[in-house]
Design a protein around this motif. Structure first.
Motif, short mmCIF file in Angstrom:
data_model
loop_
_atom_site.label_atom_id
_atom_site.label_comp_id
_atom_site.label_asym_id
_atom_site.label_seq_id
_atom_site.Cartn_x
_atom_site.Cartn_y
_atom_site.Cartn_z
N THR A 1 31.37 46.56 35.32
CA THR A 1 32.17 46.06 36.02
C THR A 1 33.46 45.86 35.29
O THR A 1 33.47 45.92 34.32
N GLY B 1 36.61 40.48 33.93
CA GLY B 1 37.13 39.38 35.00
C GLY B 1 36.58 39.56 36.34
O GLY B 1 36.74 38.47 37.26
N SER B 2 35.78 40.38 36.75
CA SER B 2 35.24 40.66 38.11
C SER B 2 34.02 39.41 38.21
O SER B 2 33.38 39.12 37.31
N THR B 3 34.06 38.91 39.45
CA THR B 3 33.07 37.80 39.73
C THR B 3 32.03 38.18 40.71
O THR B 3 31.41 37.23 41.18
N HIS B 4 31.80 39.59 40.89
CA HIS B 4 30.70 40.09 41.74
C HIS B 4 29.47 39.44 41.22
O HIS B 4 29.05 39.68 39.96
N GLU B 5 28.46 39.08 41.98
CA GLU B 5 27.17 38.80 41.66
C GLU B 5 26.13 39.86 42.22
O GLU B 5 26.25 40.68 42.98
N PRO C 1 30.70 44.19 31.36
CA PRO C 1 32.26 44.12 31.85
C PRO C 1 32.84 45.41 30.81
O PRO C 1 32.30 45.38 29.60
#
Length: 299
Positions: free
Chosen positions: A35, A38-42, A51
Motif C-alpha cells: 500500500t 498513509g493508505s487507510t484501506h482495510e 506500506p
C-alpha cells in the motif's frame, strides 16, 4: 521453479485488485499487499500489509524480501511505477512477476502501436529482457475487455439509455472476461508456474458480438434497445489521432477511443484464437451465464 506460496499484490484496490486478492486467498496463498504510505484501506486479517514508497527501489526491495511472486494491478495512470517494481523484485530474488497488462492483446503488432498501450509495451519489453538474463520469470495475462466492469462502466453498452454502439456493424467477436475469472486466472498461473513461465496466457469467459449482447440485453430487460452503427477507422480513431498530434494531448480524448479500437477494430487480435482456460481451470460461459452478467449490469 519451486512452489509459489508467498505472493505480493501491488495495487489491491481499484477495479481489479479486490477480485484478484479474493481468489488468491481462496487458493491458499499467503498474500502481502503493498500500500502507499498513509493508505487507510482495510484488508482481511490473513493479509499482511506493507506500506511502500513506489518511487523508491530500496523501499520496494526491502518489502519484497521472502516473496515468491508479485502480481501488479497498479492503476492505468501509474504503470511506469512497475519498472521500479521489476528492478526491486529482481534485487530481492522474487521468482515470478505478473504485470498489470490485463486486457487487450498488446503482443498484437497493431495493438502495440496504439499510444494508450505504450507503457504496457515498455513494461513487457523490460520483463522479457530480465527473463532472458535469468534474473526473473514472468507471465502476462490477457483477458480482453473486463466483461462485468465494461458493462457497468458503459464501455460495452449504455444501460441507462438502453443503447449499444455497434462498432463496424457489431458482428465482430471479442474475448471478454469477468473480474472474478481474472482473479481465478491469476491464481491458476501461480499454481502452474512452469507451464506459464515467460509467456503470455490468454483467457476468456466468452467471445460474443455486440449484436449478440444487444439481443441479450433486450431479452433480460424486456425492452427494445437502440443500436447505433459507428466505424472504428472513420469515426473513432481520427479524433484520437488528431488529439495525439497536439503538444499536450488530453488523455480523455484518446485513451478510450484507442481502447475501443483494440477491442472492436479490425486486426487488433481481440478475439483470442488460442486459450489457456483449461490449463488454468476456467470454463467458458454458457448463454445463461452471459445473460446473468448482462442482467446484473442492466438492472
Amino acid at each position: 521453479m519451486s512452489v509459489v506460496r508467498n505472493v505480493v499484490l501491488a495495487g489491491a484496490t481499484g477495479n481489479l485488485g479486490p477480485a484478484i486478492l479474493e481468489q488468491l486467498l481462496k487458493a491458499g496463498f499467503h498474500v502481502t499487499v503493498f500500500t502507499r504510505i498513509g493508505s487507510t484501506h482495510e484488508y482481511p486479517q490473513s493479509v499482511t500489509v506493507k506500506p511502500v514508497d513506489y518511487d523508491s527501489v530500496e523501499s520496494l526491495t526491502t518489502a519484497f524480501q521472502g516473496q515468491d511472486a508479485v502480481v501488479s494491478t497498479i492503476a492505468f495512470a501509474a504503470l511506469t511505477k512497475q519498472l521500479n517494481l521489476i528492478e526491486a523484485a529482481v534485487k530481492a530474488n522474487v521468482k515470478r512477476f505478473i504485470p498489470s497488462t490485463f486486457g487487450s492483446d498488446t503482443t498484437n503488432p497493431k495493438t502495440s502501436k496504439l499510444a494508450v498501450f505504450a507503457d504496457k509495451v515498455a513494461l513487457q519489453e523490460a520483463l522479457v529482457a530480465e527473463a532472458a538474463k535469468g534474473s526473473i520469470s514472468y507471465t502476462a495475462i490477457y483477458t480482453g475487455v473486463f466483461f462485468d466492469w465494461g458493462l457497468k462502466a458503459g464501455l460495452i453498452l449504455d444501460a441507462k439509455e438502453k443503447s449499444i454502439t455497434l462498432y463496424d456493424g457489431g458482428e465482430r467477436r471479442f474475448s471478454t472476461t469477468t473480474l472474478e475469472s481474472i482473479g481465478k486466472a491469476v491464481a491458476g498461473v501461480l499454481k502452474k508456474p512452469e507451464e506459464t513461465k515467460n509467456r503470455g496466457v490468454f483467457v476468456q469467459d466468452a467471445a460474443p458480438t455486440l449484436k449478440q449482447l444487444k439481443a441479450v440485453a433486450e431479452k433480460v430487460t424486456g425492452v427494445s434497445w437502440q443500436g447505433k452503427e459507428v466505424s472504428v477507422d472513420n469515426d473513432v480513431l481520427p479524433p484520437a489521432s488528431a488529439e495525439l498530434e497536439k503538444e499536450i494531448p488530453d488523455p480523455n480524448k484518446f485513451i478510450f477511443p484507442q481502447i475501443i479500437a483494440s477491442v472492436w477494430g479490425e486486426g487488433y487480435g481481440a478475439h483470442f484464437q488460442k486459450l489457456d482456460n483449461e490449463l488454468l481451470g476456467l470454463k467458458e460461459f454458457t448463454e445463461a451465464d452471459i445473460e446473468a452478467v448482462v442482467a446484473a449490469a442492466t438492472k
